[in-house]
Scaffold this active site. Structure first.
Site, PDB file in Angstrom:
ATOM      1  N   LYS A  11      17.071   0.262  -7.045  1.00 21.68           N
ATOM      2  CA  LYS A  11      16.847   1.100  -8.229  1.00 21.68           C
ATOM      3  C   LYS A  11      17.803   2.307  -8.226  1.00 21.68           C
ATOM      4  O   LYS A  11      18.473   2.584  -7.218  1.00 21.68           O
ATOM      5  CB  LYS A  11      15.380   1.538  -8.238  1.00 21.68           C
ATOM      6  N   TYR A  51      10.567  -4.413 -17.822  1.00 20.63           N
ATOM      7  CA  TYR A  51       9.238  -3.978 -17.380  1.00 20.63           C
ATOM      8  C   TYR A  51       8.203  -4.091 -18.508  1.00 20.63           C
ATOM      9  O   TYR A  51       7.204  -3.364 -18.506  1.00 20.63           O
ATOM     10  CB  TYR A  51       9.302  -2.549 -16.839  1.00 20.63           C
ATOM     11  N   PHE A  59       2.475   5.208 -17.115  1.00 16.38           N
ATOM     12  CA  PHE A  59       3.752   5.580 -16.498  1.00 16.38           C
ATOM     13  C   PHE A  59       4.951   4.864 -17.126  1.00 16.38           C
ATOM     14  O   PHE A  59       6.079   5.042 -16.681  1.00 16.38           O
ATOM     15  CB  PHE A  59       3.723   5.314 -14.978  1.00 16.38           C
ATOM     16  N   ARG A  87       8.570  -8.767  -0.595  1.00 21.53           N
ATOM     17  CA  ARG A  87       7.517  -7.770  -0.859  1.00 21.53           C
ATOM     18  C   ARG A  87       7.079  -7.109   0.454  1.00 21.53           C
ATOM     19  O   ARG A  87       6.789  -5.916   0.479  1.00 21.53           O
ATOM     20  CB  ARG A  87       6.318  -8.428  -1.544  1.00 21.53           C
ATOM     21  N   THR A  93       3.817  -0.035  -3.251  1.00 20.93           N
ATOM     22  CA  THR A  93       4.467   0.714  -4.345  1.00 20.93           C
ATOM     23  C   THR A  93       4.583   2.196  -4.001  1.00 20.93           C
ATOM     24  O   THR A  93       5.627   2.818  -4.216  1.00 20.93           O
ATOM     25  CB  THR A  93       3.638   0.558  -5.640  1.00 20.93           C
ATOM     26  N   ARG A 104      10.212   1.154   1.523  1.00 23.49           N
ATOM     27  CA  ARG A 104       9.643   2.289   0.788  1.00 23.49           C
ATOM     28  C   ARG A 104       9.109   3.371   1.723  1.00 23.49           C
ATOM     29  O   ARG A 104       9.316   4.558   1.481  1.00 23.49           O
ATOM     30  CB  ARG A 104       8.587   1.790  -0.188  1.00 23.49           C
ATOM     31  N   ASN A 114      10.993   4.616  -5.973  1.00 23.16           N
ATOM     32  CA  ASN A 114      10.658   3.903  -4.738  1.00 23.16           C
ATOM     33  C   ASN A 114      11.707   2.863  -4.324  1.00 23.16           C
ATOM     34  O   ASN A 114      11.397   1.876  -3.666  1.00 23.16           O
ATOM     35  CB  ASN A 114       9.256   3.302  -4.848  1.00 23.16           C
ATOM     36  N   HIS A 117      12.912  -2.860  -6.375  1.00 18.40           N
ATOM     37  CA  HIS A 117      12.009  -3.738  -7.112  1.00 18.40           C
ATOM     38  C   HIS A 117      12.057  -5.108  -6.461  1.00 18.40           C
ATOM     39  O   HIS A 117      13.117  -5.537  -5.995  1.00 18.40           O
ATOM     40  CB  HIS A 117      12.445  -3.891  -8.574  1.00 18.40           C
ATOM     41  N   GLU A 128      12.584 -13.362 -14.044  1.00 23.31           N
ATOM     42  CA  GLU A 128      13.389 -12.163 -13.776  1.00 23.31           C
ATOM     43  C   GLU A 128      14.822 -12.526 -13.380  1.00 23.31           C
ATOM     44  O   GLU A 128      15.763 -11.815 -13.744  1.00 23.31           O
ATOM     45  CB  GLU A 128      12.718 -11.327 -12.682  1.00 23.31           C
TER      46      GLU A 128
HETATM   47  P1  RTP Z   1       8.236  -3.216  -8.735  1.00 29.92           P
HETATM   48  O1  RTP Z   1       7.671  -4.018  -9.906  1.00 29.92           O
HETATM   49  O2  RTP Z   1       9.261  -2.203  -9.201  1.00 29.92           O
HETATM   50  O3  RTP Z   1       8.738  -4.101  -7.656  1.00 29.92           O
HETATM   51  O4  RTP Z   1       7.077  -2.349  -8.077  1.00 29.92           O
HETATM   52  P2  RTP Z   1       5.603  -2.817  -7.708  1.00 29.92           P
HETATM   53  O5  RTP Z   1       5.396  -4.262  -8.076  1.00 29.92           O
HETATM   54  O6  RTP Z   1       5.343  -2.405  -6.313  1.00 29.92           O
HETATM   55  O7  RTP Z   1       4.740  -1.872  -8.653  1.00 29.92           O
HETATM   56  P3  RTP Z   1       4.325  -2.088 -10.185  1.00 29.92           P
HETATM   57  O8  RTP Z   1       2.860  -1.856 -10.290  1.00 29.92           O
HETATM   58  O9  RTP Z   1       4.872  -3.384 -10.718  1.00 29.92           O
HETATM   59  O10 RTP Z   1       5.046  -0.858 -10.899  1.00 29.92           O
HETATM   60  C1  RTP Z   1       6.389  -0.938 -11.306  1.00 29.92           C
HETATM   61  C2  RTP Z   1       7.081   0.352 -11.000  1.00 29.92           C
HETATM   62  O11 RTP Z   1       6.581   1.392 -11.865  1.00 29.92           O
HETATM   63  C3  RTP Z   1       6.626   2.637 -11.167  1.00 29.92           C
HETATM   64  N1  RTP Z   1       5.266   3.154 -11.056  1.00 29.92           N
HETATM   65  N2  RTP Z   1       4.978   4.396 -11.278  1.00 29.92           N
HETATM   66  N3  RTP Z   1       3.568   6.835 -11.621  1.00 29.92           N
HETATM   67  C4  RTP Z   1       2.904   5.747 -11.239  1.00 29.92           C
HETATM   68  O12 RTP Z   1       1.716   5.757 -10.994  1.00 29.92           O
HETATM   69  C5  RTP Z   1       3.648   4.516 -11.085  1.00 29.92           C
HETATM   70  N4  RTP Z   1       3.146   3.358 -10.750  1.00 29.92           N
HETATM   71  C6  RTP Z   1       4.178   2.500 -10.734  1.00 29.92           C
HETATM   72  C7  RTP Z   1       7.228   2.370  -9.800  1.00 29.92           C
HETATM   73  O13 RTP Z   1       8.646   2.539  -9.870  1.00 29.92           O
HETATM   74  C8  RTP Z   1       6.844   0.919  -9.594  1.00 29.92           C
HETATM   75  O14 RTP Z   1       7.652   0.336  -8.609  1.00 29.92           O
HETATM   76 MG    MG Z   2       5.872  -5.036  -9.979  1.00 28.25          MG
END
Ligand code: RTP
Ligand code: MG
Length: 143
Positions: A11, A51, A59, A87, A93, A104, A114, A117, A128
């Site tokens: 990212k 996304y 968010f 993962r 996350t 992370r 973080n 992705h 994707e």
């Molecule tokens: P990613 O999709 O980027 O691999 O991350 P992830 O599965 O671990 O988390 P996801 O729930 O899919 O969230 C996507 C990205 O959104 C941002 N985020 N911000 N402020 C918040 O509470 C929050 N929660 C998520 C993060 O950049 C997260 O990786």
């Molecule tokens: Mg995700």
């Protein structure tokens, strides 16, 4: 274990902090092969599209602004159990909740910024990968 492919992104914060090599080192040490890679600066519209599953989340606006704030490097990883393996390497996350030794936990600043992705299922990985790459862009190993 199944041979899988997954979509990974370093990212904007990861690129800005010069962490591309460190992240790639972890992929390679874990036995994941990079079979396609490309650098780009996502437009706001591309980030929204990528996304889109999160569009109702509080968010979402910040996430789109962050993901389009600077260049990213996108790669396809291939290997045994690649989706789950990636993962695991990434960690939770929220870096505060991520296991020590994960990308992370070791490198990320916050739940939003973080560093990486990774696709969360084989099905999402296929979608994707197609978002960023044509089939002819993928270069699986021949030896
Ligand atoms: P990613 O999709 O980027 O691999 O991350 P992830 O599965 O671990 O988390 P996801 O729930 O899919 O969230 C996507 C990205 O959104 C941002 N985020 N911000 N402020 C918040 O509470 C929050 N929660 C998520 C993060 O950049 C997260 O990786
Ligand atoms: Mg995700």
């Amino acid at each position: 274990m199944p041979l899988e492919r997954t979509l990974s992104i370093v990212k904007p914060d990861g690129v800005q902090k010069n962490l591309i090599g460190e992240v790639y080192r972890r992929f390679e040490q874990a036995g994941l092969r990079i079979i396609a890679a490309r650098m780009l600066h996502l437009t706001q519209r591309q980030a929204e599209g990528f996304y889109a599953v999160h569009r109702e989340r509080p968010f979402f606006k910040d996430l789109v602004a962050y993901m389009s704030s600077g260049p990213v490097i996108v790669q396809v990883l291939e290997g045994e159990n690649a989706v789950a393996r990636n993962r695991e390497l990434m960690g939770a996350t929220d870096p505060k909740k991520a296991d020590k030794g994960t990308i992370r936990a070791d490198l990320a600043a916050s739940i939003e910024e973080n560093v990486v992705h990774g696709s969360d299922s084989v099905e999402n990985a296929a979608n994707e990968i197609a978002f960023f790459f044509a089939a002819a862009d993928l270069c699986p190993r021949t030896r």
